[in-house]
Design an enzyme around this catalytic site. Structure first.
Site, PDB file in Angstrom:
ATOM      1  N   TYR A  55      -5.385 -26.466  -9.525  1.00  0.00           N
ATOM      2  CA  TYR A  55      -6.224 -26.102  -8.372  1.00  0.00           C
ATOM      3  C   TYR A  55      -5.405 -26.083  -7.080  1.00  0.00           C
ATOM      4  O   TYR A  55      -5.533 -25.183  -6.258  1.00  0.00           O
ATOM      5  CB  TYR A  55      -7.385 -27.096  -8.242  1.00  0.00           C
TER       6      TYR A  55
ATOM      7  N   PHE B 150      -8.212   2.675   7.070  1.00  0.00           N
ATOM      8  CA  PHE B 150      -8.820   2.922   5.761  1.00  0.00           C
ATOM      9  C   PHE B 150     -10.292   2.523   5.866  1.00  0.00           C
ATOM     10  O   PHE B 150     -10.679   1.769   6.753  1.00  0.00           O
ATOM     11  CB  PHE B 150      -8.091   2.122   4.673  1.00  0.00           C
ATOM     12  N   ASP B 151     -11.143   3.013   4.945  1.00  0.00           N
ATOM     13  CA  ASP B 151     -12.595   2.806   5.127  1.00  0.00           C
ATOM     14  C   ASP B 151     -13.011   1.336   5.173  1.00  0.00           C
ATOM     15  O   ASP B 151     -13.818   0.941   6.003  1.00  0.00           O
ATOM     16  CB  ASP B 151     -13.427   3.614   4.112  1.00  0.00           C
TER      17      ASP B 151
ATOM     18  N   ASP C 163      -1.067  -2.693   7.616  1.00  0.00           N
ATOM     19  CA  ASP C 163      -1.852  -2.625   6.394  1.00  0.00           C
ATOM     20  C   ASP C 163      -0.839  -2.133   5.371  1.00  0.00           C
ATOM     21  O   ASP C 163      -0.505  -0.947   5.308  1.00  0.00           O
ATOM     22  CB  ASP C 163      -3.018  -1.648   6.576  1.00  0.00           C
TER      23      ASP C 163
ATOM     24  N   ALA D 155      -0.514  -1.913   2.061  1.00  0.00           N
ATOM     25  CA  ALA D 155      -0.871  -1.597   0.667  1.00  0.00           C
ATOM     26  C   ALA D 155       0.207  -0.791  -0.071  1.00  0.00           C
ATOM     27  O   ALA D 155       0.508  -1.059  -1.221  1.00  0.00           O
ATOM     28  CB  ALA D 155      -2.208  -0.870   0.633  1.00  0.00           C
TER      29      ALA D 155
ATOM     30  N   LYS E 103      -2.177  -2.050  -5.123  1.00  0.00           N
ATOM     31  CA  LYS E 103      -1.370  -0.828  -4.986  1.00  0.00           C
ATOM     32  C   LYS E 103       0.086  -1.198  -5.274  1.00  0.00           C
ATOM     33  O   LYS E 103       0.459  -1.371  -6.421  1.00  0.00           O
ATOM     34  CB  LYS E 103      -1.548  -0.242  -3.582  1.00  0.00           C
TER      35      LYS E 103
ATOM     36  N   HIS F  87     -20.373   6.139   0.432  1.00  0.00           N
ATOM     37  CA  HIS F  87     -19.839   6.937  -0.681  1.00  0.00           C
ATOM     38  C   HIS F  87     -19.920   6.225  -2.029  1.00  0.00           C
ATOM     39  O   HIS F  87     -19.989   6.860  -3.060  1.00  0.00           O
ATOM     40  CB  HIS F  87     -18.400   7.387  -0.392  1.00  0.00           C
TER      41      HIS F  87
END
Ligand code: F0G
Length: 464
Positions: free
Chosen positions: A77, A129-130, A220, A222, A263, A455
């Protein structure tokens, strides 16, 4: 002098060790599947999809070394060895002081913006990004997209169409005031703008403006490795640099990052948040404990942390990156040869079709991207994703009036290390068929939708 002959064919730099069957369906079956899913491809079961190009997120194949790492996973843990290996791998590449594991990218975004943003703030990005936009807006802040003008021109061959417009950034800071801008982000590569890279020159220019106003820069990250490889290919002074050293330099200009390890982390689940700021790290970890888990696992199993530790090193392999970029380029070139207007040049992880240009008989609010993606599924069982007005159209909550998005794109995203060239050749053949009937494609209307990220769950009906 080397006597080794180099060949032009770019091969998959791996062999297949484990396989997963995919299933052919008939057009009649797919018609039924679509009706049942209310023409929303997110609602289709994977066994009804032949080639799934919906996303490159968490859908790739792991290597044998990653599977071995999974077995090494330490599920303690607190203070697990898996966390130590995860932290060491990220520090080696990214260099940030604090590494906070999260279950995926958007969890890192939520924690970052919860801690850094308040109502009325403004967050600039090349293009959010969304989920990034939604998380900024969830804090009552405004998400500003400041990509360069070439980033909106699908036919421009500018090599770094993900760059931020530095003049616009400066003007924004001067207009709204430094105190309203808690951080600036750069999405590398710029997914919503076609998977286009940001140059090192632009990163440095953005950083210089931010230093002047004392605003932190976050990536970001990714698709950081694909971005770095494009820098190596397209920015002359980096041609002889290793991708790893390019990544290290990129990161040296930032104060932290959010990362979806699904990604360029080459795993099926995972993410992290990095920062150099001790106080922020403390606040972020407090929030992490509340929603994700203890700071040495953050919503992931120990084995997931180990798979990420290995994946992040593997993604820097230049044979891999050469093949990765070549795959998107191959698909893009062939689609363009058929006549598809695609976002040029193809990005790192996907090919984007300009559905507005391809289907001029459909208005943006008849969702040409939705129409094309439904047709690609009907014709050949290929699942793609609309990145246009369905995803980014704005609905006024009082009047119900809708403003279309800037672009109407369909993305064919390539899962990492997953498909062979004959899969891609099949996609090209199906796409040729669809292109020949493009004038017959009908528009769509939305019959039901949620308030956020519509979407994923909206229902559609074809227009008669
Ligand atoms: N940032 C970028 C640039 C992304 O592309 C994504 C996810 C995220 C953040 C969020 O990460 O999914 O791990 O929570 N993009 C996926 C896609 C979903 O299909 O492009 P996540």
């Amino acid at each position: 002098m080397s006597f080794e002959k180099t060949f032009r064919t770019v091969i998959e730099p791996f062999i297949i060790k484990s396989i997963e069957p995919i299933r052919m369906t008939t057009r009649a079956e797919r018609e039924k599947v679509l009706q049942k899913a209310d023409y929303n491809l997110f609602k289709i079961n994977s066994q009804d999809v032949l080639i799934d190009l919906l996303t490159d997120s968490g859908t790739g194949a792991m290597s044998s070394e990653q599977w071995a790492a999974i077995m090494r996973g330490d599920e303690s843990y607190a203070g697990s060895q898996s966390f130590q290996r995860f932290e060491k791998s990220i520090k080696d590449i990214f260099g940030f002081k604090h590494i906070i594991p999260t279950h995926q990218g958007r969890a890192a975004e939520r924690i970052l913006f919860s801690v850094m943003c308040k109502n009325g703030d403004v967050v600039p990005n090349n293009i959010h990004f969304d989920t990034t936009r939604a998380n900024v807006e969830f804090q009552g802040a405004v998400a500003e997209d400041l990509v360069i003008i070439e980033g909106h021109n699908t036919q421009s061959y500018f090599p770094f169409k993900g760059n931020m417009d530095v003049k616009k950034l400066k003007k924004l800071i001067q207009t709204v005031g430094r105190d309203k801008i808690p951080l600036c982000m750069l999405t590398i590569t710029n997914n919503s703008g076609g998977g286009q890279p940001v140059s090192m020159e632009n990163i440095k220019a953005v950083k210089n403006v931010l230093i002047e106003f004392d605003i932190p820069l976050y990536f970001d990250a990714a698709r950081f490795a694909e971005n770095a490889y494009f820098i190596k290919l397209r920015e002359k002074e980096y041609a002889s640099h290793s991708v790893k050293s390019i990544v290290q330099e990129m990161m040296s200009y930032a104060d932290g990052c959010t990362m979806s390890a699904k990604k360029d982390g080459m795993v099926n689940i995972g993410g992290f948040l990095c920062t150099n700021d001790d106080l922020l790290a403390k606040q972020e970890k407090d929030l992490l404990i509340l929603t994700e888990g203890f700071p040495t696992y953050g919503g992931l199993a120990g084995r997931d942390l180990d798979a990420i530790a290995v994946g992040l090193q593997e993604v820097l392999n230049e044979d891999y990156l050469r093949y990765r970029i070549a795959e998107a380029q191959y698909l893009g070139e062939h689609l363009a040869k058929i006549g598809y207007p695609i976002v040029q040049p193809p990005g790192g992880h996907a090919v984007y079709i300009d559905a507005k240009a391809m289907l001029p008989h459909l208005k943006p609010l008849e969702y040409p991207g939705q129409s094309l993606s439904v047709e690609l599924y009907l014709a050949g069982g290929i699942r793609t994703v609309e990145i246009g007005s369905v995803m980014f159209g704005k609905v006024d909550q009082t009047t119900g009036e809708e403003t279309p998005a800037e672009m109407e794109l369909v993305r064919l995203a390539l899962p990492r290390r997953t498909h062979t060239q004959s899969h891609i050749d099949y996609v090209i053949e199906v796409a040729r068929d669809v292109f020949e009937k493009r004038q017959e494609l009908t528009g769509y209307k939305i019959t039901e939708q949620p308030r956020y990220l519509r979407h994923f769950t909206a229902n559609f009906e074809p227009k008669k």
